[in-house]
Design an enzyme around this catalytic site. Structure first.
Site, PDB file in Angstrom:
ATOM      1  CG  HIS A 111      35.344  47.864  48.678  1.00  0.00           C
ATOM      2  ND1 HIS A 111      35.084  47.901  50.033  1.00  0.00           N
ATOM      3  CD2 HIS A 111      34.747  46.724  48.227  1.00  0.00           C
ATOM      4  CE1 HIS A 111      34.355  46.844  50.374  1.00  0.00           C
ATOM      5  NE2 HIS A 111      34.147  46.113  49.295  1.00  0.00           N
TER       6      HIS A 111
ATOM      7  NE  ARG B  15      23.991  41.342  52.458  1.00  0.00           N
ATOM      8  CZ  ARG B  15      25.207  40.933  52.136  1.00  0.00           C
ATOM      9  NH1 ARG B  15      25.666  39.769  52.574  1.00  0.00           N
ATOM     10  NH2 ARG B  15      25.981  41.665  51.379  1.00  0.00           N
TER      11      ARG B  15
ATOM     12  CG  HIS C  60      28.982  47.359  46.251  1.00  0.00           C
ATOM     13  ND1 HIS C  60      29.967  47.250  45.297  1.00  0.00           N
ATOM     14  CD2 HIS C  60      29.329  46.483  47.245  1.00  0.00           C
ATOM     15  CE1 HIS C  60      30.863  46.342  45.696  1.00  0.00           C
ATOM     16  NE2 HIS C  60      30.504  45.880  46.872  1.00  0.00           N
TER      17      HIS C  60
ATOM     18  CG  ASP D 269      34.566  44.432  45.666  1.00  0.00           C
ATOM     19  OD1 ASP D 269      34.949  43.614  46.506  1.00  0.00           O
ATOM     20  OD2 ASP D 269      33.365  44.665  45.474  1.00  0.00           O
TER      21      ASP D 269
HETATM   22  C1  NGQ Z   1      32.622  40.455  50.540  1.00  0.00           C
HETATM   23  N1  NGQ Z   1      31.999  41.120  48.320  1.00  0.00           N
HETATM   24  O1  NGQ Z   1      32.439  40.737  51.708  1.00  0.00           O
HETATM   25  O2  NGQ Z   1      33.701  40.028  50.106  1.00  0.00           O
HETATM   26  C2  NGQ Z   1      31.487  40.661  49.573  1.00  0.00           C
HETATM   27  C3  NGQ Z   1      30.712  39.396  49.377  1.00  0.00           C
HETATM   28  C4  NGQ Z   1      28.883  39.503  51.126  1.00  0.00           C
HETATM   29  C5  NGQ Z   1      31.254  41.874  47.526  1.00  0.00           C
HETATM   30  N2  NGQ Z   1      30.109  42.253  47.945  1.00  0.00           N
HETATM   31  C6  NGQ Z   1      30.134  38.828  50.624  1.00  0.00           C
HETATM   32  N3  NGQ Z   1      31.671  42.241  46.344  1.00  0.00           N
HETATM   33  O3  NGQ Z   1      28.556  40.608  50.719  1.00  0.00           O
HETATM   34  O4  NGQ Z   1      28.231  38.905  51.963  1.00  0.00           O
HETATM   35 ZN    ZN Z   2      33.355  44.276  49.357  1.00  0.00          ZN
END
Ligand code: NGQ
Ligand code: ZN
Length: 460
Positions: free
Chosen positions: A60, A214, A277, A328
């Site tokens: 990731h 989401r 996650h 990540d």
């Molecule tokens: C991302 N990152 O898509 O980069 C996400 C944050 C989200 C992590 N979750 C943004 N670590 O989940 O809306």
């Molecule tokens: Zn991510």
């Protein structure tokens, strides 16, 4: 054809001494033998300068986020959390050009290779220009990332991400999300173009991702998965799930179900899927997830940095769950640090030692390493992670001359590398049959770093 001699190597059924590995010109392992004694100096035999283990998949990555690592550690006026970090991240990506994307990705991939990651799953969602308009070539941003991987030698599973909404129940995207947004047919144009272009490049695998529950509606999830399956029947599909407790609450308010529970019941998921996650799980969904064949992508240093919570690895592992690791946001790029955190957090929570172990193998380091290899290879849809015929020649040579390695044999090598090495124990790295790191040096690192420094002048 390359022949590599390893004084000691981690094979699928354990450590073996005097191992000869044959690798064909396309980077596949075509022979593995171990001998009672070291072979006499042969022509064309390369000798590994330490213990050889398979290279680690990094499942990731959001490559661009490496360029903001270290810029979000200052307290603001209000309470800082995942969502406020995300606002900073959104501001940061506004100015990112296609050239920046390639430059940052190349730098982060060099750092990954040096850390022992030989393949990466790029969860790629910045598709459009800063105005939110598709580039003339819709797949331009993807190509920039893939170019970076090709330059460095890391294998990439590139996953164009479907993103449409800002929250559960198809809430319209927010202004800073406009670079991410596509319909199913639009994202499939990208997948299709890349799948055709890279069909015969073993270093590149195509996958697909839904950003999260989401960001896509149930209809889009269904249609996106079906459309991806038509182009890529067996390809990996990834999705973020249940990282934040707020996300779990909103999911329950929307559907009456928790995100992982909802996906297992409605997502038509199988062992080609990875959930990234899954921090917040309750007992029944933990059991169902563990027996689903889905790989969980754990990103311990990012999850700690963002204050996500603790994934219940101990019960998940005991229930037979599969896991892999990812860096990540790239707040840290270190195989050993990610694996160490996985175990240490469980020790702190449970107030016990040696948590992740097997009856057949009491070595925590070896079990973590081998499970992350097999989960990682499955997650990225690659024949990798094993020193075995038919797999990619992705190897790490561990530095046994480090003081901490003195006198360490077999599984103690991995236990030491993960828990006791204060410096990177990875000395040499072969990816797809080519040496990409020699004596901790990547052959393109000066060039890539100079370009990265130039890129970073504008992000101050
Ligand atoms: C991302 N990152 O898509 O980069 C996400 C944050 C989200 C992590 N979750 C943004 N670590 O989940 O809306
Ligand atoms: Zn991510």
């Amino acid at each position: 054809m390359t022949t590599l001699f390893a004084p000691t190597a981690l094979l699928p059924d354990g450590w073996a001494d005097n191992v000869l590995v044959e690798i064909d010109k396309d980077g596949w392992i075509v022979g593995v033998d171990s001998f009672k004694t070291a072979p006499a100096d042969g022509k064309n035999v390369e000798i590994a300068a330490g213990a050889v283990v398979p290279g680690m998949p990094n499942v990731h990555s959001h490559a661009f986020q490496r360029a903001m690592a270290g810029l979000t550690e200052r307290a603001g006026g209000k309470k800082d959390n995942f969502w406020s970090w995300r606002e900073t991240m959104y501001r940061f990506l506004l100015d990112l050009t296609p050239e920046d994307m390639e430059s940052i990705a190349a730098q982060v991939y060099v750092e990954m290779l040096k850390a022992g990651y030989t393949s990466v799953g790029e969860f790629h969602y910045i598709h459009h220009s800063r105005e939110g308009k598709p580039y003339e070539d819709r797949a331009l941003m993807s190509r920039q990332v893939i170019k970076a991987a090709l330059e460095t030698g890391i294998a990439i599973t590139h996953m164009p991400v479907l993103y449409a909404y800002s929250g559960f129940g198809a809430q319209p995207p927010a202004e800073p999300q406009k670079r991410f947004v596509n319909t199913v047919p639009e994202i499939m144009k990208i997948v299709e173009a890349l799948a055709a272009d890279y069909a015969n490049v073993p270093q590149v695998t195509l996958g697909f991702a839904h950003h999260s529950l989401r960001a896509v509606s149930p209809e889009m999830l269904r249609e996106g998965t079906c459309a991806a399956r038509e182009i890529l029947p067996r390809a990996p599909i990834h999705i973020h799930a249940a990282e934040q407790s707020g996300e779990v609450e909103n999911c329950i308010a929307w559907s009456g179900k928790r995100p992982v529970e909802w996906l297992l019941e409605n997502g038509n998921v199988d062992d080609r899927w990875s959930f990234i996650h899954c921090t917040h799980l309750v007992e029944p969904e933990l059991e169902a997830l563990a027996s689903s064949g889905v790989v969980v992508g754990l990103c311990p240093t990012t999850e700690a940095n963002l204050g996500d919570g603790v994934f219940p690895l101990a019960p998940f592992f005991d229930a037979g769950g599969r896991f892999s690791i990812g860096s990540d946001s790239h707040i840290s790029i270190s195989v050993t640090e990610e694996l160490r955190w996985l175990e240490y957090v469980q020790r702190l929570v449970l107030r016990e030692r040696t948590v992740i172990k097997e009856t057949e193998n009491p070595s925590v380091g070896a079990v973590l390493f081998e499970r992350a290899l097999s989960g990682g290879a499955q997650s990225l849809g690659r024949r990798a992670g094993k020193i075995e015929i038919g797999h990619r020649a992705d190897f790490l040579v561990l530095d046994q001359s480090l003081p901490c390695m003195t006198g360490k044999l077999r599984d103690h090598i991995l236990d030491t590398a993960i828990f006791a090495a204060n410096e990177n124990p990875v000395k040499d790295v072969m990816a797809g049959g080519r040496w990409v790191v020699r004596d901790r040096h990547h052959k393109r690192e000066e060039h890539i770093l100079a370009r990265y420094r130039e890129t970073m002048r504008k992000f101050k």
